[in-house]
Design a protein around this motif. Structure first.
Motif, PDB file in Angstrom:
ATOM      1  N   PRO A 215       5.224  -4.291   8.000  1.00 40.52           N
ATOM      2  CA  PRO A 215       6.308  -5.223   7.665  1.00 40.52           C
ATOM      3  C   PRO A 215       5.863  -6.402   6.815  1.00 40.52           C
ATOM      4  CG  PRO A 215       6.380  -4.627   9.990  1.00 40.52           C
ATOM      5  CD  PRO A 215       5.086  -4.087   9.453  1.00 40.52           C
ATOM      6  N   TRP A 216       4.560  -6.655   6.795  1.00 45.65           N
ATOM      7  CA  TRP A 216       4.028  -7.798   6.039  1.00 45.65           C
ATOM      8  C   TRP A 216       3.428  -7.377   4.706  1.00 45.65           C
ATOM      9  CZ3 TRP A 216       3.434  -6.852  11.214  1.00 45.65           C
ATOM     10  CH2 TRP A 216       4.113  -7.719  12.072  1.00 45.65           C
ATOM     11  N   VAL A 217       3.803  -6.189   4.221  1.00 43.75           N
ATOM     12  CA  VAL A 217       3.231  -5.663   2.983  1.00 43.75           C
ATOM     13  C   VAL A 217       3.451  -6.612   1.810  1.00 43.75           C
ATOM     14  CG1 VAL A 217       5.312  -4.241   2.609  1.00 43.75           C
ATOM     15  CG2 VAL A 217       3.188  -3.665   1.421  1.00 43.75           C
ATOM     16  N   ASN A 218       4.635  -7.193   1.708  1.00 45.89           N
ATOM     17  CA  ASN A 218       4.900  -8.098   0.588  1.00 45.89           C
ATOM     18  C   ASN A 218       4.268  -9.464   0.779  1.00 45.89           C
ATOM     19  OD1 ASN A 218       6.260  -6.136  -0.816  1.00 45.89           O
ATOM     20  ND2 ASN A 218       8.309  -6.887  -0.350  1.00 45.89           N
ATOM     21  N   ASP A 219       4.007  -9.856   2.029  1.00 44.06           N
ATOM     22  CA  ASP A 219       3.256 -11.090   2.266  1.00 44.06           C
ATOM     23  C   ASP A 219       1.848 -10.973   1.698  1.00 44.06           C
ATOM     24  OD1 ASP A 219       5.454 -12.062   3.567  1.00 44.06           O
ATOM     25  OD2 ASP A 219       4.607 -11.931   5.583  1.00 44.06           O
ATOM     26  N   VAL A 220       1.240  -9.806   1.855  1.00 47.23           N
ATOM     27  CA  VAL A 220      -0.089  -9.581   1.288  1.00 47.23           C
ATOM     28  C   VAL A 220      -0.024  -9.620  -0.237  1.00 47.23           C
ATOM     29  CG1 VAL A 220      -1.951  -7.888   1.027  1.00 47.23           C
ATOM     30  CG2 VAL A 220      -0.933  -8.302   3.278  1.00 47.23           C
ATOM     31  N   LEU A 221       1.016  -9.011  -0.809  1.00 46.77           N
ATOM     32  CA  LEU A 221       1.136  -9.020  -2.274  1.00 46.77           C
ATOM     33  C   LEU A 221       1.309 -10.434  -2.821  1.00 46.77           C
ATOM     34  CD1 LEU A 221       3.284  -5.852  -3.085  1.00 46.77           C
ATOM     35  CD2 LEU A 221       0.807  -6.151  -3.143  1.00 46.77           C
ATOM     36  N   ASP A 222       1.866 -11.326  -2.029  1.00 50.29           N
ATOM     37  CA  ASP A 222       1.999 -12.721  -2.460  1.00 50.29           C
ATOM     38  C   ASP A 222       0.644 -13.393  -2.636  1.00 50.29           C
ATOM     39  OD1 ASP A 222       4.751 -12.616  -2.518  1.00 50.29           O
ATOM     40  OD2 ASP A 222       5.011 -13.479  -0.513  1.00 50.29           O
ATOM     41  N   LYS A 223      -0.398 -12.813  -2.044  1.00 51.56           N
ATOM     42  CA  LYS A 223      -1.739 -13.394  -2.115  1.00 51.56           C
ATOM     43  C   LYS A 223      -2.566 -12.823  -3.265  1.00 51.56           C
ATOM     44  CE  LYS A 223      -1.969 -14.319   2.871  1.00 51.56           C
ATOM     45  NZ  LYS A 223      -0.551 -14.094   3.139  1.00 51.56           N
ATOM     46  N   VAL A 224      -1.960 -11.938  -4.063  1.00 48.09           N
ATOM     47  CA  VAL A 224      -2.687 -11.269  -5.145  1.00 48.09           C
ATOM     48  C   VAL A 224      -2.635 -12.102  -6.425  1.00 48.09           C
ATOM     49  CG1 VAL A 224      -2.770  -9.203  -6.603  1.00 48.09           C
ATOM     50  CG2 VAL A 224      -2.238  -8.991  -4.164  1.00 48.09           C
ATOM     51  N   GLN A 225      -3.771 -12.190  -7.073  1.00 47.27           N
ATOM     52  CA  GLN A 225      -3.867 -12.809  -8.397  1.00 47.27           C
ATOM     53  C   GLN A 225      -4.551 -11.843  -9.349  1.00 47.27           C
ATOM     54  OE1 GLN A 225      -2.571 -15.630  -9.461  1.00 47.27           O
ATOM     55  NE2 GLN A 225      -1.720 -16.118  -7.417  1.00 47.27           N
ATOM     56  N   PRO A 226      -4.022 -11.674 -10.576  1.00 48.37           N
ATOM     57  CA  PRO A 226      -2.758 -12.181 -11.093  1.00 48.37           C
ATOM     58  C   PRO A 226      -1.582 -11.675 -10.242  1.00 48.37           C
ATOM     59  CG  PRO A 226      -4.064 -11.188 -12.835  1.00 48.37           C
ATOM     60  CD  PRO A 226      -4.702 -10.799 -11.550  1.00 48.37           C
ATOM     61  N   GLN A 227      -0.447 -12.332 -10.344  1.00 47.74           N
ATOM     62  CA  GLN A 227       0.710 -11.984  -9.540  1.00 47.74           C
ATOM     63  C   GLN A 227       1.154 -10.550  -9.816  1.00 47.74           C
ATOM     64  OE1 GLN A 227       3.636 -15.027 -10.420  1.00 47.74           O
ATOM     65  NE2 GLN A 227       2.879 -16.346  -8.785  1.00 47.74           N
ATOM     66  N   ILE A 228       1.745  -9.947  -8.787  1.00 50.83           N
ATOM     67  CA  ILE A 228       2.187  -8.563  -8.881  1.00 50.83           C
ATOM     68  C   ILE A 228       3.603  -8.460  -8.320  1.00 50.83           C
ATOM     69  CG2 ILE A 228       1.119  -8.024  -6.646  1.00 50.83           C
ATOM     70  CD1 ILE A 228       0.579  -5.195  -7.686  1.00 50.83           C
ATOM     71  N   ALA A 229       4.407  -7.612  -8.922  1.00 48.79           N
ATOM     72  CA  ALA A 229       5.787  -7.434  -8.453  1.00 48.79           C
ATOM     73  C   ALA A 229       5.788  -6.635  -7.154  1.00 48.79           C
ATOM     74  CB  ALA A 229       6.617  -6.712  -9.509  1.00 48.79           C
ATOM     75  N   ALA A 230       6.696  -6.994  -6.257  1.00 47.05           N
ATOM     76  CA  ALA A 230       6.836  -6.308  -4.978  1.00 47.05           C
ATOM     77  C   ALA A 230       8.133  -5.519  -4.945  1.00 47.05           C
ATOM     78  CB  ALA A 230       6.807  -7.316  -3.829  1.00 47.05           C
ATOM     79  N   GLU A 231       8.165  -4.476  -4.105  1.00 47.90           N
ATOM     80  CA  GLU A 231       9.374  -3.695  -3.914  1.00 47.90           C
ATOM     81  C   GLU A 231      10.365  -4.481  -3.053  1.00 47.90           C
ATOM     82  OE1 GLU A 231      10.114  -0.374  -5.025  1.00 47.90           O
ATOM     83  OE2 GLU A 231       8.437  -0.912  -6.326  1.00 47.90           O
ATOM     84  N   ALA A 232      11.645  -4.300  -3.319  1.00 48.53           N
ATOM     85  CA  ALA A 232      12.674  -4.896  -2.474  1.00 48.53           C
ATOM     86  C   ALA A 232      12.770  -4.093  -1.185  1.00 48.53           C
ATOM     87  CB  ALA A 232      14.020  -4.906  -3.196  1.00 48.53           C
ATOM     88  N   ILE A 233      12.650  -4.776  -0.053  1.00 47.09           N
ATOM     89  CA  ILE A 233      12.623  -4.087   1.234  1.00 47.09           C
ATOM     90  C   ILE A 233      13.586  -4.742   2.218  1.00 47.09           C
ATOM     91  CG2 ILE A 233      10.225  -3.366   0.964  1.00 47.09           C
ATOM     92  CD1 ILE A 233       9.464  -5.637   2.924  1.00 47.09           C
ATOM     93  N   GLU A 234      13.839  -4.018   3.299  1.00 46.62           N
ATOM     94  CA  GLU A 234      14.525  -4.574   4.455  1.00 46.62           C
ATOM     95  C   GLU A 234      13.678  -4.323   5.690  1.00 46.62           C
ATOM     96  OE1 GLU A 234      19.289  -4.489   3.472  1.00 46.62           O
ATOM     97  OE2 GLU A 234      18.389  -2.719   4.411  1.00 46.62           O
ATOM     98  N   TRP A 235      13.706  -5.264   6.604  1.00 45.94           N
ATOM     99  CA  TRP A 235      13.054  -5.088   7.897  1.00 45.94           C
ATOM    100  C   TRP A 235      14.081  -4.559   8.879  1.00 45.94           C
ATOM    101  CZ3 TRP A 235      12.330 -10.383   5.979  1.00 45.94           C
ATOM    102  CH2 TRP A 235      11.126 -10.558   5.305  1.00 45.94           C
ATOM    103  N   VAL A 236      13.766  -3.447   9.510  1.00 49.06           N
ATOM    104  CA  VAL A 236      14.690  -2.835  10.467  1.00 49.06           C
ATOM    105  C   VAL A 236      14.025  -2.823  11.835  1.00 49.06           C
ATOM    106  CG1 VAL A 236      16.013  -0.791  11.070  1.00 49.06           C
ATOM    107  CG2 VAL A 236      15.738  -1.427   8.673  1.00 49.06           C
ATOM    108  N   GLN A 237      14.655  -3.518  12.768  1.00 45.56           N
ATOM    109  CA  GLN A 237      14.116  -3.628  14.120  1.00 45.56           C
ATOM    110  C   GLN A 237      14.610  -2.476  14.979  1.00 45.56           C
ATOM    111  OE1 GLN A 237      13.683  -7.439  16.242  1.00 45.56           O
ATOM    112  NE2 GLN A 237      15.236  -6.706  17.663  1.00 45.56           N
ATOM    113  N   GLY A 238      13.677  -1.844  15.651  1.00 43.70           N
ATOM    114  CA  GLY A 238      14.001  -0.808  16.620  1.00 43.70           C
ATOM    115  C   GLY A 238      13.564  -1.258  17.999  1.00 43.70           C
ATOM    116  N   SER A 239      14.491  -1.384  18.928  1.00 43.42           N
ATOM    117  CA  SER A 239      14.191  -1.918  20.253  1.00 43.42           C
ATOM    118  C   SER A 239      14.319  -0.849  21.335  1.00 43.42           C
ATOM    119  CB  SER A 239      15.131  -3.086  20.577  1.00 43.42           C
ATOM    120  OG  SER A 239      14.924  -4.156  19.667  1.00 43.42           O
ATOM    121  N   HIS A 240      13.569  -1.055  22.403  1.00 43.57           N
ATOM    122  CA  HIS A 240      13.548  -0.131  23.528  1.00 43.57           C
ATOM    123  C   HIS A 240      13.644  -0.906  24.832  1.00 43.57           C
ATOM    124  CE1 HIS A 240      11.548   2.010  20.239  1.00 43.57           C
ATOM    125  NE2 HIS A 240      11.858   3.146  20.846  1.00 43.57           N
TER     126      HIS A 240
END
Length: 395
Positions: A215-240
């Motif tokens: 779920p934090w894949v784009n948070d990691v990409l925010d730390k990349v230099q030079p900057q890199i484009a990220a995919e548009a995502i949604e977080w989907v919660q599955g509860s039990h």
């Protein structure tokens, strides 16, 4: 400065599988996990190794075929961790899916399993319907039984990491990636120990980096230099929900009485586990927690089929635990239940030595790993193999 072939960021099942696969292929590997191994989504799934019968409805036949092949492989490679278990599908007079539809789906499921022994299914005679303790019999028209498998997702992930370590992979927990410099032909990865604010930032040179942060894949990409484009995502919660109710001997595959979804009622540590939901989150902050609406949803479906407790408030007294996993889906319109569940592996020409993973399933982590290995071989070349990934036993 330490130098390795590959840095993997994220110690969930996909990161663990990639580290194991790459180490087996002879690469020097460093796995960084900001928390503990399998501490997030990979410990909070429905704990199933399955082909994904419901994915047939949305036409995801290649994913089902792949998942069924991986189910067979994991039953052989991890017999102490992955166990076959019967599934039951009750069909009622008012069910949206008719007996004919269920039979056709199970027949296709068997075909896609290449008639594996677990591909067999049968119709249970009505005289035996009462073997499922407490199941509503009024209006029941048919009961089908087929096979899939169950696992302890956290233990499975830990076993994969343990095996990766025996193959030489370094694994560091509580290590947060602070930056990634993508240079010409390699990367510099910087990380810091989370539990020690005074710890120095460590720099590692890597020929390749795999971002498997879930779920934090784009948070990691925010730390990349030079900057890199990220995919548009949604977080989907599955509860039990875990209920203090003696478990049946198999898993119930139940059509929701509220919408088009299905849920599972499963045995877990001699109690009853119910899941899962699919709630799109607006943000991802802190530890995911089940909502009141999700509790009512899951208990409402349970009561629809097992009415012995009378009402939701009474059944709530049986709830002993809950957990939530968050998965990544591509940002699209429509119901999350029908979205593709295959893994997207994204590498960009501007950053050829960095691969990011979006989505994925517990069942198919090995195919995700082999696909990442193909990218690694094409990016930095092959190494002298240490072991056959397809023969590595897990315990």
């Amino acid at each position: 400065m330490e130098a390795v072939d590959l840095v993997v960021i994220g110690g969930g099942i996909n990161g663990a599988g990639i580290a194991q696969c790459a180490a087996a292929a002879g690469y020097s590997v460093l796995l960084l996990e900001k928390g503990t191994i399998a501490g997030q989504t990979s410990a909070n799934s429905s704990k199933l190794i399955h082909g994904g019968l419901r994915y047939l409805e949305s036409g995801q036949l290649p994913l089902v075929r792949k998942s069924l092949a991986e189910r067979k492989a994991l039953l052989n490679l991890a017999p102490s961790l992955v166990n076959p278990i019967p599934f039951y599908i009750p069909v009622y007079e008012n069910s949206r899916r008719s007996p004919w539809t269920i039979r056709a789906g199970l027949s296709l499921y068997a075909l896609l399993s290449e008639f594996d022994a677990l591909g067999q299914f049968k119709s249970i005679p009505s005289v035996h319907w009462s073997k499922i303790k407490g199941l509503k019999l009024q209006g029941l028209k048919a009961l089908y039984q087929y096979w899939d498998a169950q696992t302890d997702d956290k233990q499975l992930t830990q076993a994969v990491v343990k095996n990766a370590r025996t193959l030489g992979a370094q694994v560091i927990e509580h290590a947060k990636c602070t930056s990634i410099e993508h240079l010409n032909g390699h990367c510099k990865v910087h990380y810091q120990l989370v539990d020690d604010a005074n710890s120095e930032v460590v720099e590692v040179e890597a020929l390749a980096v795999v971002n498997a942060a879930g779920p934090w894949v784009n948070d990691v990409l925010d730390k990349v230099q030079p900057q890199i484009a990220a995919e548009a995502i949604e977080w989907v919660q599955g509860s039990h929900l875990l209920l203090d109710i003696p478990a049946n001997d198999g898993i119930l595959y139940l059509e929701s009485c509220f919408d088009q979804r299905v849920i599972f009622v499963m045995p877990w540590n001699e109690q009853t586990l119910i899941g899962t939901t699919e709630i799109v989150l607006e943000e991802l902050v802190g530890k995911p927690e089940i909502t009141a609406a999700e509790i009512d949803y899951l208990l409402g479906i349970y009561l629809h089929y097992f009415s012995e407790f009378g009402d939701v408030d009474t059944l709530k007294t049986k709830v002993v635990d809950s957990f939530c996993g968050v998965r990544v889906l591509p940002k699209q319109t429509g119901n999350a239940f029908d979205r593709p569940r295959d893994t997207l592996q994204k590498s960009q020409a501007s950053h050829p030595n960095l691969l990011s993973l979006y989505g994925g399933k517990l069942t198919t982590y090995r195919t995700t790993a082999t696909e990442a290995l193909d990218w690694l071989e094409q990016t930095i070349g092959e190494r002298q193999s240490l072991a056959d990934f397809d023969k590595l036993q897990l315990d």
